[in-house]
Scaffold this active site. Structure first.
Site, PDB file in Angstrom:
ATOM      1  N   LYS A 159       7.131  -9.088 -19.090  1.00 48.83           N
ATOM      2  CA  LYS A 159       6.603  -7.724 -19.305  1.00 48.83           C
ATOM      3  C   LYS A 159       7.596  -6.993 -20.025  1.00 48.83           C
ATOM      4  O   LYS A 159       8.370  -6.087 -19.816  1.00 48.83           O
ATOM      5  CB  LYS A 159       6.521  -7.122 -17.940  1.00 48.83           C
TER       6      LYS A 159
HETATM    7  N1  PMP Z   1      -1.603  -7.364 -17.338  1.00 52.63           N
HETATM    8  C1  PMP Z   1      -0.654  -6.436 -18.042  1.00 52.63           C
HETATM    9  C2  PMP Z   1      -0.971  -6.565 -19.554  1.00 52.63           C
HETATM   10  C3  PMP Z   1      -0.177  -5.523 -17.403  1.00 52.63           C
HETATM   11  O1  PMP Z   1       0.161  -4.570 -18.157  1.00 52.63           O
HETATM   12  C4  PMP Z   1      -0.203  -5.222 -16.104  1.00 52.63           C
HETATM   13  C5  PMP Z   1       0.155  -4.150 -15.217  1.00 52.63           C
HETATM   14  N2  PMP Z   1       1.784  -4.585 -14.851  1.00 52.63           N
HETATM   15  C6  PMP Z   1      -1.207  -6.455 -15.256  1.00 52.63           C
HETATM   16  C7  PMP Z   1      -1.622  -7.432 -16.160  1.00 52.63           C
HETATM   17  C8  PMP Z   1      -1.171  -6.428 -13.819  1.00 52.63           C
HETATM   18  O2  PMP Z   1       0.102  -6.623 -13.188  1.00 52.63           O
HETATM   19  P1  PMP Z   1       0.433  -6.112 -11.731  1.00 52.63           P
HETATM   20  O3  PMP Z   1      -0.676  -6.491 -11.129  1.00 52.63           O
HETATM   21  O4  PMP Z   1       1.745  -6.797 -11.625  1.00 52.63           O
HETATM   22  O5  PMP Z   1       0.709  -4.605 -12.009  1.00 52.63           O
END
Ligand code: PMP
Length: 307
Positions: A159
């Site tokens: 991320k």
């Molecule tokens: N994809 C992207 C590109 C994101 O930014 C997020 C948010 N973090 C998610 C998917 C969903 O991830 P999570 O469920 O861990 O928040």
């Protein structure tokens, strides 16, 4: 109420008011997007007079993985991380739904985009957050003209700050064209994810979601939905998904820490199913909100109490 800018954040080993947590304009991460972050939520439960952080250890582990990819090192152990998060929330007396942003970044002021031999910094701050997108009305979406970056370009498993230029392009295009959110295709033309959320399709009572190899972020909410589906005896298939399946599925929803579980009413001006929230989505959404709000004792191991 106290302005949240006055509340404490964790800033490179110290606890200081968020308004004082400022970075030099020359910071490597700002110039070259050499940073990785997390996004967690904590939900306030009025009945229990407590705030619960959702799946903190999973968020920590994803940040550790992101750090590894960017040749950084998380300065805190999982126990220290949990203690720091709890401390800023407790000392800030957060008694409302809260979003937490741990941020690991290259803090050197030197020139040159590189990963090695650049000192790391680490911050955690909190802001108030209720809905990020509407979870009840049915979102309108479009397939983006921007293609999701692949793992060999900017690793989507991590991320990283840099990946969000791609997200911002898609999100603004969608909003400026009158939609609520964008859906990315990956470099092979398969359905990938939203600008900041994973995606699930329901076909004949079965959940389908793009696999990790479709350049998605490995969402913690996605993992939660898959676990809940198991408990609710809803089959889940992770497989490459074609664009036009977005037009023909019975139900579609986004999952993510920010978006939570939010149903999609329209893709590219095609109504999904009968234009109402579908039974599978409704079931998953209810189960999700019950768990994060501390109303399901079966899943308390996913919750860290603050007070
Ligand atoms: N994809 C992207 C590109 C994101 O930014 C997020 C948010 N973090 C998610 C998917 C969903 O991830 P999570 O469920 O861990 O928040």
């Amino acid at each position: 109420m106290q302005n949240f800018d006055e509340k404490p954040c964790y800033f490179n080993g110290n606890y200081i008011p968020l308004k004082d947590a400022n970075l030099n304009v020359r910071t490597h991460a700002l110039q070259y997007a050499t940073a990785a972050f997390g996004g967690m939520r904590a939900y306030y439960n009025d009945d229990k007079n407590n705030l619960f952080v959702f799946r903190i250890e999973d968020h920590y582990q994803r940040l550790v993985n992101s750090a590894k990819i960017l040749q950084m090192k998380m300065p805190l152990t999982v126990d220290e991380f949990r203690a720091a998060v709890v401390k800023i929330l407790r000392d800030g007396n957060w008694r409302q739904n809260t979003y937490l942003r741990p941020f690991l970044y290259k803090k050197s002021l030197e020139l040159s985009p590189r990963l090695h031999n650049v000192e790391d910094g680490f911050i955690i701050y909190a802001i108030p957050l209720d809905d990020y997108l509407d979870t009840q009305k049915g979102l309108t979406t479009c397939v983006s003209s921007w293609v999701r970056i692949s793992d060999t370009q900017i690793p989507t498993r991590a991320k990283t700050t840099g990946a969000y230029t791609n997200s911002a392009l898609a999100k603004s295009e969608a909003l400026q064209n009158g939609f609520d959110e964008a859906i990315f295709l990956d470099t092979h033309g398969n359905v990938c994810e939203g600008s900041a959320e994973n995606i699930f399709l329901v076909q004949n009572g079965v959940l389908h979601t793009p696999p990790i190899s479709s350049s998605i972020l490995e969402g913690i909410t996605r993992k939660t939905v898959i676990a809940l589906a198991g408990d609710l005896q809803i089959p889940v298939v992770e497989r490459p998904i074609s664009r036009t399946e977005l037009y023909t599925s019975d139900e579609i929803f986004f999952s993510g820490t920010g978006v939570q579980v939010a149903w999609i009413r329209e893709v590219d001006h095609r109504i999904v199913g009968n234009g109402k929230i579908g039974p599978v989505t409704a079931q998953i959404q209810k189960a999700y909100f019950d768990i994060v709000n501390g109303k399901n004792d079966q899943y308390t191991n996913w919750l860290t109490p603050v007070f």
